[in-house]
Design an enzyme around this catalytic site. Sequence first.
Site, PDB file in Angstrom:
ATOM      1  N   GLU A 130      36.658  42.024  40.368  1.00 38.85           N
ATOM      2  CA  GLU A 130      37.743  42.090  39.387  1.00 38.85           C
ATOM      3  C   GLU A 130      37.222  42.497  38.012  1.00 38.85           C
ATOM      4  OE1 GLU A 130      39.645  38.198  39.835  1.00 38.85           O
ATOM      5  OE2 GLU A 130      40.905  39.021  41.431  1.00 38.85           O
ATOM      6  N   GLU A 165      47.460  27.482  41.438  1.00 40.29           N
ATOM      7  CA  GLU A 165      47.844  28.838  41.046  1.00 40.29           C
ATOM      8  C   GLU A 165      48.963  29.415  41.919  1.00 40.29           C
ATOM      9  OE1 GLU A 165      44.562  31.574  41.010  1.00 40.29           O
ATOM     10  OE2 GLU A 165      45.814  33.283  40.475  1.00 40.29           O
ATOM     11  N   ASP A 212      43.109  34.831  48.767  1.00 37.51           N
ATOM     12  CA  ASP A 212      43.010  34.171  47.473  1.00 37.51           C
ATOM     13  C   ASP A 212      43.901  32.943  47.380  1.00 37.51           C
ATOM     14  OD1 ASP A 212      42.253  33.712  44.894  1.00 37.51           O
ATOM     15  OD2 ASP A 212      43.440  35.331  44.013  1.00 37.51           O
TER      16      ASP A 212
HETATM   17  O1  GCW Z   1      42.815  33.905  42.105  1.00 39.19           O
HETATM   18  C1  GCW Z   1      42.266  34.885  41.322  1.00 39.19           C
HETATM   19  C2  GCW Z   1      42.808  34.554  39.984  1.00 39.19           C
HETATM   20  C3  GCW Z   1      41.923  34.965  38.853  1.00 39.19           C
HETATM   21  C4  GCW Z   1      40.537  34.405  39.124  1.00 39.19           C
HETATM   22  C5  GCW Z   1      40.026  34.989  40.428  1.00 39.19           C
HETATM   23  C6  GCW Z   1      38.672  34.425  40.829  1.00 39.19           C
HETATM   24  C7  GCW Z   1      38.934  33.551  37.587  1.00 39.19           C
HETATM   25  O2  GCW Z   1      44.085  35.100  39.874  1.00 39.19           O
HETATM   26  O3  GCW Z   1      42.468  34.422  37.700  1.00 39.19           O
HETATM   27  O4  GCW Z   1      39.640  34.647  38.073  1.00 39.19           O
HETATM   28  O5  GCW Z   1      40.899  34.684  41.462  1.00 39.19           O
HETATM   29  O6  GCW Z   1      38.654  33.549  41.673  1.00 39.19           O
HETATM   30  O7  GCW Z   1      37.671  34.871  40.325  1.00 39.19           O
END
Ligand code: GCW
Length: 674
Positions: A282, A389, A361
């Site tokens: 990311e 989240e 995720d």
């Molecule tokens: O779930 C996603 C999140 C990001 C997060 C990323 C990760 C810290 O939306 O906010 O970044 O995973 O786990 O690195």
Amino acid sequence: MNYERAWLDYEAGLSGPDVEKDGAVQLEIEIKTEADGGIQDAVMENAVRELRGAFGPKEQDGIRKIRLVKRQAPAGLSAEGYHLYEDKTVSNAGNEQQDGVFVIEASDSNGILYGAFELIRQARMGNTLRGLDILKHPGMPLRMMNHWDNMDGSIERGYSGNSFFFAEEKVLVNDRTSAYARLMASIGINAVVINNVNVDKAATLLITQKHFEPLKKMSEIFAGYGIKLYLSLNYAAPLELGELESADPLDEKVRGWWKKQMEIVFGEIPGLGGFLIKADSEGRPGPFTYGRTHADGANMLAEAVRPYGGLIIWRCFVYNCQQDWRDRKTDRARSGYDNFIGLDGAFLDNVILQIKNGPMDFQVREPVHPLFGGLTQTNQILEVQIAQEYTGQQRHVCYLLPMFCEILNFMTYVKEDEDTVKEIVSGRTFGQKNCGMAAVANTGNDENWTGHDLAAANLYGFGRLSFEPELSAQEIAKEWIRLTYGLDEQVEETILFLLMSSWPAYEKYTSPLGIGWMVNPNYHYGPSVDGYEYSRWGTYHRADHLGIGVDRSHAGTGYTQLYREPNASLYDDPEKCPDELLLFFHHMPYTWKLRSGKTIIQHIYDTHFEGVEMVDEMERRFAALDGRLPDAVYARIMGRLAHQKEHAREWCDQINTYFYRKTGISDEKNRKLY
Ligand code: GCW
């Protein structure tokens, strides 16, 4: 009620048959003296302070005594374990009943501290202490919290206020630091990463002189509770600090820079445990920039921290976040596996790979990550997320321990026995000592720590499960309720009902059958069926008017084949695939009959209406607790349940209507579809 003390609010009064009856709990703490460096005085002091806080001191009658007797503890107690029992051979002089004294034996101070918290927990749960005999060892070596706190005080995916670790680019050390450490120690947490894995400019400076002083102080407070401080690291630090032109892990200058820097850091903060790294993920920098592997990157850092006993925890959350939705070959679910499986065995012993529970995720339902059972020569940590989240952001109640228990018990078939995720991360499967579990934390500076009062059950529960992975979600929930709200049976029954129904309810009214997502982009709250359908993140449901789901079978992306048999065949065959994961693995017609006997479309309608009804029932039952909980707690929870009910209905309507319009198939039960 003192919210800051959460489930450790002893002022609320100790309860339990023995404590109330004779008040004569006498304690003797026994520790092994020759455990080199195993005995930390500060930890012992905290253990004694805790026991005093809970059981006395009643100095007037002198019956509650805590003695520290240093002598050799019996064999059989390994790191951080404890033996807590009533010794009847030693008469308790101050006690009319001539009961024995309570003994906590351990081979190190963490064991003593955990034993002390166990004794207190037993008493406060209302269990009889007489005849007590508990021998326990933590179920895994590393039990970590990962905070995603930023230097400006904000928290990435934080739903309970701001950070209590940082504000205005400064490290905070205050009463909240010890209040937090105390809570964590009481549930067995022994490692805490305080800053976000996305290390921004200001946080890159955490490994420089600018922040050493408060970090050292914090590490000492943590150490007093048996916890090691960890930091998230910026892989490109030498570049971003303007000291080098490169971060190439095979460049001698870069390697030298890290060695020097780590010598400084560990010199200033000797209690530091090590670092957590998100690299090539990311938008974060990493070794890929230089054509190097994750093993090259991790090993370079591992060498630099090795002289100080440091650990490098390297995340496997690596995927292509620039995907085109038309591309059906790239499969985000495969990426963690594909990026790391070839490196199995290539990491130094002080490197641990941290693997999210599922391949995507933190969705409400995902299969277990195939790296568990795939990797056989690499240290592994299971990462879960208690920050909600994707599970209601601490406005919905969603008790996640049932999910975590399922994950831990998942059989990978990597070995004939001892093949579950639990056995892998406990170190039993491969005889490893650097492994365990980490949770993305759900705390903030809200007075109750977690925003939703009931979200504290996830905080408490994660720690307890990592210490005792054999516990059930239900047992953990009961403990938390009693320790937090006392021994009122109606309170216990009701809150237990809420907690245990909450994950199933959430799964029912949100995205169906393992498909995930369908949330509003970016902030991930609330329904948006196509919110992520045409974006670059690799998170598609592929719904058209005939069917829905992602073909990850051997004929599709081949993801099912990343599992060991019989899992690979089970997931590959839509007839055998568990219903709750069907659409994760297969693209299926809406008229397909599930193993439950329902068609997919009818399942979608039914579960969504059911989910809403469940929240209705949760609210109805909770309302009856009026007067049985502190007013503020009752009001806060009622307020959130009202929102949850409304929001669950919105989810239900949006999802059902979307699929009704897409398929043209009506609900068998003729309920209202818009
Ligand atoms: O779930 C996603 C999140 C990001 C997060 C990323 C990760 C810290 O939306 O906010 O970044 O995973 O786990 O690195």
